[in-house]
Enzyme design. Structure first.
Site, PDB file in Angstrom:
ATOM      1  N   LYS A  53       0.870  -1.094   0.074  1.00 30.47           N
ATOM      2  CA  LYS A  53       0.137  -0.026   0.057  1.00 30.47           C
ATOM      3  C   LYS A  53       0.973   1.210  -0.095  1.00 30.47           C
ATOM      4  O   LYS A  53       0.833   2.328  -0.528  1.00 30.47           O
ATOM      5  CB  LYS A  53      -0.786   0.029   1.241  1.00 30.47           C
ATOM      6  CG  LYS A  53      -2.124  -1.065   1.226  1.00 30.47           C
ATOM      7  CD  LYS A  53      -2.802  -1.306   2.494  1.00 30.47           C
ATOM      8  CE  LYS A  53      -3.887  -2.479   2.322  1.00 30.47           C
ATOM      9  NZ  LYS A  53      -4.695  -2.703   3.339  1.00 30.47           N
ATOM     10  N   GLN A  97      -4.201  -1.173   9.523  1.00 28.76           N
ATOM     11  CA  GLN A  97      -4.269  -2.509   9.102  1.00 28.76           C
ATOM     12  C   GLN A  97      -4.917  -3.366  10.079  1.00 28.76           C
ATOM     13  O   GLN A  97      -4.591  -3.222  11.426  1.00 28.76           O
ATOM     14  CB  GLN A  97      -2.882  -2.828   8.664  1.00 28.76           C
ATOM     15  CG  GLN A  97      -2.920  -4.354   7.696  1.00 28.76           C
ATOM     16  CD  GLN A  97      -3.574  -4.351   6.542  1.00 28.76           C
ATOM     17  OE1 GLN A  97      -3.591  -3.118   5.873  1.00 28.76           O
ATOM     18  NE2 GLN A  97      -3.953  -5.271   6.072  1.00 28.76           N
ATOM     19  N   ASP A 120     -10.635   3.427   4.229  1.00 33.09           N
ATOM     20  CA  ASP A 120     -11.086   1.905   4.456  1.00 33.09           C
ATOM     21  C   ASP A 120     -12.831   1.906   4.410  1.00 33.09           C
ATOM     22  O   ASP A 120     -13.154   0.615   3.684  1.00 33.09           O
ATOM     23  CB  ASP A 120     -10.593   1.360   5.559  1.00 33.09           C
ATOM     24  CG  ASP A 120      -9.272   0.379   5.341  1.00 33.09           C
ATOM     25  OD1 ASP A 120      -9.225  -0.095   4.401  1.00 33.09           O
ATOM     26  OD2 ASP A 120      -8.866   0.211   6.506  1.00 33.09           O
TER      27      ASP A 120
HETATM   28  N1  GUN Z   1      -7.083  -6.405   6.557  1.00 35.19           N
HETATM   29  C1  GUN Z   1      -7.614  -7.102   5.386  1.00 35.19           C
HETATM   30  N2  GUN Z   1      -7.972  -6.359   4.437  1.00 35.19           N
HETATM   31  C2  GUN Z   1      -7.997  -4.839   4.760  1.00 35.19           C
HETATM   32  C3  GUN Z   1      -8.166  -3.704   4.513  1.00 35.19           C
HETATM   33  O1  GUN Z   1      -8.816  -3.570   3.321  1.00 35.19           O
HETATM   34  N3  GUN Z   1      -8.108  -2.878   5.349  1.00 35.19           N
HETATM   35  C4  GUN Z   1      -7.331  -2.846   6.431  1.00 35.19           C
HETATM   36  N4  GUN Z   1      -7.294  -1.679   7.169  1.00 35.19           N
HETATM   37  N5  GUN Z   1      -7.417  -4.052   6.937  1.00 35.19           N
HETATM   38  C5  GUN Z   1      -7.185  -5.040   6.130  1.00 35.19           C
END
Ligand code: GUN
Length: 294
Positions: A53, A97, A120
């Protein structure tokens, strides 16, 4: 034989568009859109995802960093960290995350993120806006799934007509299953959410025109579970017994039953990151518009 839906290609197109728009934003406003990614602990998959990311953001001209906190970080420390990012006007997007290490309350952390910076789309305000069909920031994976459907299957210039199609979503998580169902419903699909207590899942899947698999079980969905001509979106990222990366769907079997299938890797995964970048740009623009409003 089914078509393979190329998530890598659409993600590359989307990232190129975001790069152009981020450059225009930077020229107009004298600062780049900003995304801050927070990783607590050392979960190996999360380490890889968050690095990807951070790298993808830098490549399209989005400013920001990956912040790594130790697994021993307290709830208060994490809340204070989020509060600092909320208060920083140069930060447009905040992503914490998940999963968080044991002992941390993820709901309380997500509640603390400024909804305007919640790229998100996990804050209850954004989840609620999606549920009532009033916009807000939409979770990246389901948004990427819908973009794949639209790109791959829409006729020239027309959005894909999902009206009356039966969509079955396997998985009821807040990250994928529930928002995916809301997005499909908003497009007038008839939506069924299946989960671990659903009876006779194979029979239900055989009724699906569109099947979204988001369960996290390697190759659980077999070719014989699919209706001829179905469109299959595979959200799973698993390792099989041999350590090989695979989805929730047996892709080889699915290819001889369905009309179109997303592969793993190279399907939904790359779209999730592309949508995160797109959401960051949307958040940056919306925040500026809100601050300029009388
Ligand atoms: N863990 C798995 N997928 C995601 C996501 O799209 N965003 C976040 N913050 N954590 C995750």
């Amino acid at each position: 034989m089914a078509r393979i839906i190329d998530g890598k290609a659409l993600a590359a197109t989307t990232r190129a568009r975001v790069a152009e728009e981020a450059a225009a934003f930077t020229r107009e406003h004298g600062r780049a859109p900003g995304l801050e990614v927070v990783l607590v602990g050392e979960d190996p998959a999360s380490v890889v995802y968050t690095r990807n990311k951070e790298k993808a953001a830098a490549e399209v001209g989005i400013r920001g960093a990956l912040h790594r906190l130790p697994a021993s970080a307290s709830q208060r420390e994490l809340l204070e960290f989020v509060a600092r990012l909320n208060a920083d006007d140069a930060v447009d997007g905040i992503l914490v995350q998940l999963p968080l290490p044991k002992g941390l309350d993820a709901d309380a952390i997500l509640d603390a993120i400024d909804p305007a910076k919640d790229v998100d789309g996990f804050h209850p305000l954004n989840a609620g806006l999606l549920a009532v069909g009033r916009g807000g920031l939409v979770p990246c994976t389901p948004k990427g799934c819908l973009a794949l459907l639209d790109h791959d299957l829409a006729t020239e210039g027309e959005p894909l007509d999902l009206a009356g199609k039966h969509a079955v979503v396997i998985g009821r998580s807040n990250i994928v299953g529930k928002p995916m169902a809301q997005l499909l419903l908003a497009r007038n699909a008839t939506v069924t959410i299946a989960h671990s207590r659903t009876r006779d899942l194979p029979a239900l899947c055989r009724e699906a025109d569109i099947l979204v698999a988001a369960v996290g079980r390697a190759r659980m969905v077999r070719g014989g579970w699919l209706k001829a001509g179905a469109i299959v979106l595979d959200v799973g990222i698993n390792r099989d017994a041999d350590g090989k990366l695979c989805g929730d769907v047996d892709t080889t079997e699915a290819l001889s039953h369905a009309a179109a299938v997303t592969p793993v890797p190279g399907g939904v995964g790359p779209m999730t990151i592309a949508m995160l970048l797109s959401n960051t740009l949307l958040a940056a623009r919306a925040r500026l518009a809100a601050s300029a409003a009388p």
